[in-house]
Design a protein around this motif. Structure first.
Motif, short mmCIF file in Angstrom:
data_model
loop_
_atom_site.label_atom_id
_atom_site.label_comp_id
_atom_site.label_asym_id
_atom_site.label_seq_id
_atom_site.Cartn_x
_atom_site.Cartn_y
_atom_site.Cartn_z
N MET A 1 -80.24 12.22 -59.71
CA MET A 1 -81.71 11.82 -60.10
C MET A 1 -81.69 10.77 -61.02
N LYS A 2 -82.44 9.51 -60.64
CA LYS A 2 -82.33 8.41 -61.47
C LYS A 2 -83.70 8.46 -62.12
N ILE A 3 -83.94 8.35 -63.66
CA ILE A 3 -84.78 8.62 -64.40
C ILE A 3 -85.17 7.30 -65.22
N GLY A 4 -86.51 7.04 -64.93
CA GLY A 4 -87.18 5.97 -65.66
C GLY A 4 -87.98 6.37 -66.81
N PHE A 5 -87.76 5.74 -68.05
CA PHE A 5 -88.49 6.14 -69.43
C PHE A 5 -89.06 4.97 -70.05
N ILE A 6 -90.53 4.99 -69.98
CA ILE A 6 -91.17 3.98 -70.66
C ILE A 6 -91.73 4.15 -71.87
N GLY A 7 -91.41 3.86 -73.03
CA GLY A 7 -91.84 4.15 -74.44
C GLY A 7 -90.69 4.57 -75.08
N LEU A 8 -90.15 3.81 -76.14
CA LEU A 8 -89.01 4.13 -76.80
C LEU A 8 -89.49 4.15 -78.37
N GLY A 9 -90.55 4.72 -78.64
CA GLY A 9 -91.21 4.78 -80.18
C GLY A 9 -90.53 6.16 -80.78
N ASN A 10 -91.19 6.66 -81.87
CA ASN A 10 -90.84 7.54 -82.55
C ASN A 10 -90.27 8.93 -81.83
N VAL A 11 -91.13 9.32 -80.78
CA VAL A 11 -90.78 10.29 -80.12
C VAL A 11 -90.04 10.03 -78.84
N GLY A 12 -90.58 9.15 -78.14
CA GLY A 12 -90.07 8.77 -76.75
C GLY A 12 -88.70 8.41 -76.65
N GLY A 13 -88.48 7.43 -77.75
CA GLY A 13 -86.82 7.33 -78.07
C GLY A 13 -86.00 8.34 -78.23
N LYS A 14 -86.35 9.33 -78.86
CA LYS A 14 -85.60 10.53 -79.29
C LYS A 14 -85.39 11.19 -78.05
N LEU A 15 -86.49 11.58 -77.10
CA LEU A 15 -86.32 12.01 -75.79
C LEU A 15 -85.62 11.54 -74.82
N ALA A 16 -85.65 9.92 -74.87
CA ALA A 16 -84.78 9.33 -73.68
C ALA A 16 -83.37 9.50 -74.39
#
Length: 317
Positions: A1-16
């Motif tokens: 599965m290819k995953i696109g991640f938008i938003g690499l801020g304080n939380v998003g970056g850590k989830l990515a």
């Protein structure tokens, strides 16, 4: 599965980061090109627009600071909604409001795709280790399809029911967190004002019925003096405002909720919207000329639990 991640801020970056660290094929997008470069160096690829990403991936994840930001990447001129296709899934991990979730869900459904709301709770330090909690609202079939991805990003995964339920529960928990924070600010300042040792005060709260997750995390950065919990006044105001709206619309005669909303709006006006949220304690320190500090506390929280594969939390019936 290819995953696109938008938003690499304080939380998003850590989830990515958790997805990349655990071997997923991740495409990233953020307005901050330096952040994008950082995650590409860690093993991701990048997309030049949300639409380009949407055409290339099976699963789109957004983790953004406001409903307006989510609307822009989904519905803007180069938004991904226009290229969504049957079988594709969008996970909205931003903290947003119920009505917006319902509206977006209908738009995604019209494309034949699946939509899930998956806000997180537990702090940036737990997002960094994949140990954060995730609330997932939406169709059970979509939940089961994305559960392997969710258990990579989080430890405890709760399917909350229909679309909108996760957002409602998320703002409720953020409201409770904020109530605890204000109460701790008042309690710690009072103990300082009467001459109690702050390290002893911290331990007294921690081993007592007055303890909370907020105390074990945010009290530490308060007592260090950094007040850095990677969360700011404006974000608190947004979340508690969403909870207050839910309560008011339901006709609940809330009394504490409007007070907490007012306190943070006043704090934003006085200290700035981007001030760290634990500095609500300044409202109590500054009139007394005090600084509530201890010794040996960290300047930022670090999750000391080992990373573990997540699992679904099933409510008792």
């Amino acid at each position: 599965m290819k995953i696109g991640f938008i938003g690499l801020g304080n939380v998003g970056g850590k989830l990515a980061g958790s997805l990349i660290r655990n071997g997923h094929d991740v495409v990233v997008r953020d307005l901050d090109v330096a952040l994008v470069a950082e995650y590409v160096a860690r093993g991701a690829t990048s997309a030049s627009s949300p639409a380009e990403m949407g055409a290339a991936v099976d699963l789109i994840i957004t983790c953004l600071p406001s409903p307006a930001a989510s609307r822009a990447v989904a519905e803007g001129e180069d938004g991904f909604l226009q290229v969504m296709r049957p079988g594709q899934v969008w996970l909205e991990m931003s903290t947003t409001d119920y009505n917006e979730i319902i509206r977006l869900g209908a738009l995604v459904e019209a494309r034949g795709a699946l939509f899930m709301e998956c806000p997180v709770s537990g702090g940036c330090h737990r997002a960094d280790t994949g140990n954060i909690a995730i609330f997932a609202g939406g169709p059970r079939a979509a939940f089961e399809a994305v559960l392997p991805v969710l258990t990579t990003m989080g430890r405890r995964i709760l399917h909350t029911g229909d679309l909108g339920t996760a957002s409602q529960l998320k703002v409720m928990t953020n409201y409770l967190c904020t109530v605890h924070l204000v109460a701790l600010a008042e309690a710690l300042t009072t103990c300082k004002a009467i001459g109690l040792d702050m390290n002893t005060t911290y331990e007294a709260i921690k081993i007592s019925s007055g303890n909370s997750f907020v105390h074990e995390t945010e009290s530490q950065v308060i007592l260090n003096g950094s007040r850095d919990i990677n969360f700011t006044m404006d974000l608190v105001s947004k979340d508690i405002g969403l909870f207050d709206t839910i309560a008011q619309e339901a006709g609940v005669p809330v009394e504490m909720s409007p007070l907490i909303v007012r306190l943070f709006k006043e704090a934003e006006a006085e200290y700035g919207s981007r001030e760290f949220s634990p500095n609500i304690i300044r409202r109590y320190e500054e009139p007394l000329g005090l600084k509530v500090l201890g010794t040996g506390f960290p300047d930022q929280m670090v999750d000391d639990e080992p990373e573990e594969r997540g699992y679904e939390v099933v409510p008792k019936r």
